[in-house]
Design a protein around this motif. Structure first.
Motif, PDB file in Angstrom:
ATOM      1  N   ASN A   1      43.533  43.955  34.428  1.00 54.52           N
ATOM      2  CA  ASN A   1      42.191  43.845  35.017  1.00 54.52           C
ATOM      3  C   ASN A   1      41.076  43.892  33.972  1.00 54.52           C
ATOM      4  O   ASN A   1      39.914  43.642  34.292  1.00 54.52           O
ATOM      5  CB  ASN A   1      41.962  44.918  36.075  1.00 54.52           C
ATOM      6  CG  ASN A   1      42.016  46.332  35.516  1.00 54.52           C
ATOM      7  OD1 ASN A   1      42.354  46.539  34.355  1.00 54.52           O
ATOM      8  ND2 ASN A   1      41.701  47.307  36.354  1.00 54.52           N
TER       9      ASN A   1
ATOM     10  N   TRP B   1      38.540  40.840  33.545  1.00 52.37           N
ATOM     11  CA  TRP B   1      37.302  40.671  34.323  1.00 52.37           C
ATOM     12  C   TRP B   1      36.447  41.927  34.360  1.00 52.37           C
ATOM     13  O   TRP B   1      35.215  41.837  34.453  1.00 52.37           O
ATOM     14  CB  TRP B   1      37.615  40.215  35.747  1.00 52.37           C
ATOM     15  CG  TRP B   1      38.423  41.186  36.577  1.00 52.37           C
ATOM     16  CD1 TRP B   1      39.780  41.254  36.685  1.00 52.37           C
ATOM     17  CD2 TRP B   1      37.903  42.238  37.399  1.00 52.37           C
ATOM     18  NE1 TRP B   1      40.147  42.276  37.523  1.00 52.37           N
ATOM     19  CE2 TRP B   1      39.016  42.897  37.982  1.00 52.37           C
ATOM     20  CE3 TRP B   1      36.628  42.686  37.709  1.00 52.37           C
ATOM     21  CZ2 TRP B   1      38.869  43.987  38.847  1.00 52.37           C
ATOM     22  CZ3 TRP B   1      36.480  43.770  38.571  1.00 52.37           C
ATOM     23  CH2 TRP B   1      37.597  44.399  39.132  1.00 52.37           C
ATOM     24  N   VAL B   2      37.050  43.104  34.229  1.00 48.69           N
ATOM     25  CA  VAL B   2      36.272  44.346  34.303  1.00 48.69           C
ATOM     26  C   VAL B   2      35.312  44.472  33.129  1.00 48.69           C
ATOM     27  O   VAL B   2      34.122  44.780  33.301  1.00 48.69           O
ATOM     28  CB  VAL B   2      37.204  45.572  34.361  1.00 48.69           C
ATOM     29  CG1 VAL B   2      36.386  46.861  34.208  1.00 48.69           C
ATOM     30  CG2 VAL B   2      37.962  45.606  35.682  1.00 48.69           C
TER      31      VAL B   2
END
Length: 205
Positions: free
Chosen positions: A6, A9-10
């Protein structure tokens, strides 16, 4: 590690939000809280909290913190261009690249601190002391501005108080015991001196 996925995108999303919301915060929130938008320490603490919150591996955490702060710089200028018609060249001029360079350095330091702060062990208290110290260091800079005719003394006192409060709020991240929290304060003292010197060298004084 599956948990690392993740980060793609985080990290950039966190940087985008940090830059845009920081500009909005400065523009619309009154002093002394509004002055936090001009705080290098607050940006560094965001990188710390990002890697403390997400259990990525150390290399991934370092990359995430760097990406967050590097993206935040042009995102700030993007918001300024959209909201108050600032020059679009601010997104890629020399000043923007200087701040992105600072973002790389801060991302590595505070990204690593975030990882060690969530890892039980001998370095946990030291790691938590890192963001505490940078907030305290900036508070010292504000304290030294009191009496300077170039600054509003009451505003500087207010900002100083908010920065110290934020630093104190971070201390329990090292654990609930008074001993662990005391160690954070102990480590934060010399780190505050180092942080003050480094912030002064960058011209933030």
């Amino acid at each position: 590690m599956a948990g690392n996925r993740n980060v793609v995108w985080v990290a950039p999303l966190a940087g985008l939000l940090l830059g845009v919301l920081d500009f909005v915060w400065i523009k619309y929130v009154p002093s002394p809280f509004g002055e936090l938008g001009n705080s290098m320490a607050v940006w560094a603490v965001v990188a710390f909290l990002l890697t403390w919150r997400f259990w990525w591996s150390l290399p991934v955490s370092l990359a995430a913190a760097v990406v967050c702060l590097v993206v935040a710089g042009p995102s700030y200028y993007l918001a300024a261009a959209l909201i108050q018609n600032d020059d679009w060249s601010n997104l890629y001029n020399t000043n923007a690249f200087v701040w992105m360079g600072f973002g790389v350095i801060a991302g590595l330091v505070f990204g690593a601190a975030g990882v060690f702060a969530r890892t039980p062990g001998r370095w946990q208290a030291v790691a938590v002391a890192v963001p505490v110290a940078v907030l305290f260091a900036e508070a010292v800079i504000n304290a030294r501005r009191v009496g300077d005719p170039s600054y509003d003394g009451s505003d500087q006192i207010g900002v100083m108080a908010v920065l110290v409060f934020l630093g104190v709020v971070l201390i329990p991240l090292a654990g609930r015991s008074w001993r662990r929290q005391g160690l954070v304060l102990l480590y934060a003292l010399p780190l505050t001196v180092i942080g003050y010197v480094l912030l002064s060298v960058t011209g933030f004084r």
